[in-house]
Write a protein that holds these residues in place. Sequence first.
Motif, PDB file in Angstrom:
ATOM      1  N   CYS A  31       0.832  -1.208   0.000  1.00 47.03           N
ATOM      2  CA  CYS A  31       0.000   0.000   0.000  1.00 47.03           C
ATOM      3  C   CYS A  31       0.866   1.258   0.000  1.00 47.03           C
ATOM      4  O   CYS A  31       0.564   2.234  -0.695  1.00 47.03           O
ATOM      5  N   THR A  32       1.951   1.236   0.768  1.00 44.04           N
ATOM      6  CA  THR A  32       2.850   2.394   0.818  1.00 44.04           C
ATOM      7  C   THR A  32       3.486   2.649  -0.540  1.00 44.04           C
ATOM      8  O   THR A  32       3.572   3.800  -1.001  1.00 44.04           O
ATOM      9  N   VAL A  33       3.931   1.589  -1.191  1.00 48.36           N
ATOM     10  CA  VAL A  33       4.545   1.729  -2.513  1.00 48.36           C
ATOM     11  C   VAL A  33       3.531   2.259  -3.524  1.00 48.36           C
ATOM     12  O   VAL A  33       3.827   3.160  -4.321  1.00 48.36           O
ATOM     13  N   LEU A  34       2.314   1.717  -3.490  1.00 47.87           N
ATOM     14  CA  LEU A  34       1.276   2.177  -4.420  1.00 47.87           C
ATOM     15  C   LEU A  34       0.954   3.651  -4.202  1.00 47.87           C
ATOM     16  O   LEU A  34       0.782   4.413  -5.161  1.00 47.87           O
ATOM     17  N   LEU A  35       0.854   4.062  -2.921  1.00 45.84           N
ATOM     18  CA  LEU A  35       0.555   5.463  -2.637  1.00 45.84           C
ATOM     19  C   LEU A  35       1.669   6.368  -3.165  1.00 45.84           C
ATOM     20  O   LEU A  35       1.398   7.433  -3.731  1.00 45.84           O
ATOM     21  N   ALA A  36       2.911   5.931  -2.989  1.00 44.59           N
ATOM     22  CA  ALA A  36       4.039   6.717  -3.503  1.00 44.59           C
ATOM     23  C   ALA A  36       3.988   6.827  -5.023  1.00 44.59           C
ATOM     24  O   ALA A  36       4.251   7.894  -5.595  1.00 44.59           O
ATOM     25  N   ILE A  37       3.624   5.747  -5.693  1.00 42.24           N
ATOM     26  CA  ILE A  37       3.513   5.779  -7.158  1.00 42.24           C
ATOM     27  C   ILE A  37       2.420   6.759  -7.582  1.00 42.24           C
ATOM     28  O   ILE A  37       2.591   7.553  -8.513  1.00 42.24           O
ATOM     29  N   GLY A  38       1.284   6.730  -6.882  1.00 39.43           N
ATOM     30  CA  GLY A  38       0.203   7.651  -7.211  1.00 39.43           C
ATOM     31  C   GLY A  38       0.593   9.104  -6.987  1.00 39.43           C
ATOM     32  O   GLY A  38       0.286   9.983  -7.801  1.00 39.43           O
ATOM     33  N   PHE A  39       1.300   9.371  -5.888  1.00 45.31           N
ATOM     34  CA  PHE A  39       1.697  10.742  -5.575  1.00 45.31           C
ATOM     35  C   PHE A  39       2.833  11.242  -6.464  1.00 45.31           C
ATOM     36  O   PHE A  39       3.106  12.449  -6.481  1.00 45.31           O
ATOM     37  N   ALA A  40       3.490  10.327  -7.163  1.00 41.98           N
ATOM     38  CA  ALA A  40       4.568  10.732  -8.069  1.00 41.98           C
ATOM     39  C   ALA A  40       4.027  11.320  -9.373  1.00 41.98           C
ATOM     40  O   ALA A  40       4.785  11.915 -10.146  1.00 41.98           O
ATOM     41  N   ILE A  41       2.729  11.172  -9.633  1.00 42.69           N
ATOM     42  CA  ILE A  41       2.118  11.784 -10.823  1.00 42.69           C
ATOM     43  C   ILE A  41       2.273  13.307 -10.730  1.00 42.69           C
ATOM     44  O   ILE A  41       1.990  13.900  -9.692  1.00 42.69           O
ATOM     45  N   PRO A  42       2.717  13.982 -11.783  1.00 40.19           N
ATOM     46  CA  PRO A  42       2.917  15.443 -11.724  1.00 40.19           C
ATOM     47  C   PRO A  42       1.636  16.181 -11.340  1.00 40.19           C
ATOM     48  O   PRO A  42       0.564  15.957 -11.903  1.00 40.19           O
ATOM     49  N   ASN A  43       1.763  17.064 -10.346  1.00 34.55           N
ATOM     50  CA  ASN A  43       0.601  17.814  -9.868  1.00 34.55           C
ATOM     51  C   ASN A  43       0.123  18.869 -10.858  1.00 34.55           C
ATOM     52  O   ASN A  43      -1.061  19.208 -10.879  1.00 34.55           O
TER      53      ASN A  43
END
Length: 470
Positions: A31-43
């Motif tokens: 879950c932590t890795v997935l959240l990091a991947i999602g937050f890495a999307i350019p804002n």
Amino acid sequence: MTHNKTAVWWRVVWRYILKVLATLLATIVGCTVLLAIGFAIPNGRIINQVVAQSRSGLNSASYQPNGLGNRTDTYTETIGYCIGVLPAHSQMPLWKRVSMVPRCTGGPQVAVMMGHFKRHPNELTGGASPYIRYWSGFSVVSRPALALGGVYMARVVSLLCLVAAVFYLAVMLAKRAGLWAAIGLIGVYLGTTDLLALTSQFTHALAQATILATGAMVLQLSRRWQAAGYLAVIAGGLFAFMDLLTNPPASCVLAVAMAGLAGWTSSRRIRTTLAFLASSTLGWLVGFVGTWVARWFEAMPYNGWRTTVSNVRNTAKFRLDGDVSSTGRHYAVNLEPGATTMTNFRMWLSYPLSQYVLTMVIVLALVIIAWLLLRDRHSLVGMLVLLIPVLYVPGYLEIMKNHSQIHSWFVFRDVAMGVAVIAAVSLHFLEEKVRPHAVPVVLRVRDDPAGIRTTEGSDDTNGAARPSMS
């Protein structure tokens, strides 16, 4: 001999507990890795899409009629727009963003905040606040969609995920428990809830997709009681990751009921079925609670120990009985025993088809119980055992009194899931008696290492079973 059997049981139990904890740890890390991947999307792309769609008429009013006599939770969807969003050139490291889980305010003010981000791209947080309590894992799906096509794309993707989950569960139920059970569960849940109106509530749609897909996964892959427990850990953990405390009982009831059906259809033994139910119940609770608590620990590096504990404690008081210590008052909710369950039951009955469905399910269940009482008492006991998970719904509602009353307009789905499980179990036993050829005969029998004897179907029987003749 008894001493040896006891020793075997203890070894199996300890091995089971260790694997449950290992599964929980793996789920949290995933879950932590997935959240990091999602937050890495350019804002920047998300900000531009939401601001442009707001200017072109995107309606972000908090609550609107959903066409079914209820309302649409557009407020929570607006929170979903900006989960993880900071000014485009913010220098905050990714690990801090994962710990913080940034969010704007909800409702129409989201567009204002996004506009501020657009005008001040170099600010660190732009006024976004941390979302300590929840993972907001739906952002793994919504943020890429928001970046590609804005809110409308996020709604389309979430709807596709929901449709896929419904189809997955229907197929697995038809293969393991019979076509009638699949029609009963899917028909009742779709026909007496607002799932068909979730096109403008992508946070809810993704949570519901998680409930249905993980339930199907448990049904498909639970070949032994231990495996049912490990899969339930994943189901509970993924739901805690994807959800914002909408319908935890629905996830638990479905996962445990599917594990029970897997145990029953592969053995037709009461003890085996109880083992599947107990293992999956424990597994789901460990997965849900463990993953949720892990979120609080992950919030501490950014928010600090004292702030995190205070936030969680005050929110828990509020969710349980309406206590808001910071304001010195209580929300006006009925704390009498049974009041919360009845509030959500009445909300469920307010949907157009619910009263008719309730009558049919009650009549169906009573007829099958009477039939089995006269013809097959072993199956009757099996049916009653499989209905145990339905009791989890009122149990949860009576604990989470305040949350379940003030949000009854979506918490009522838990009641619908309970009724849907009753329909599915009843129709499974009806089909087994009326169409015995629909339930394949067991071809192999094996002994569980812990002494629980189970039966397995061949690959072409999809794991379904009838009583073994050995």
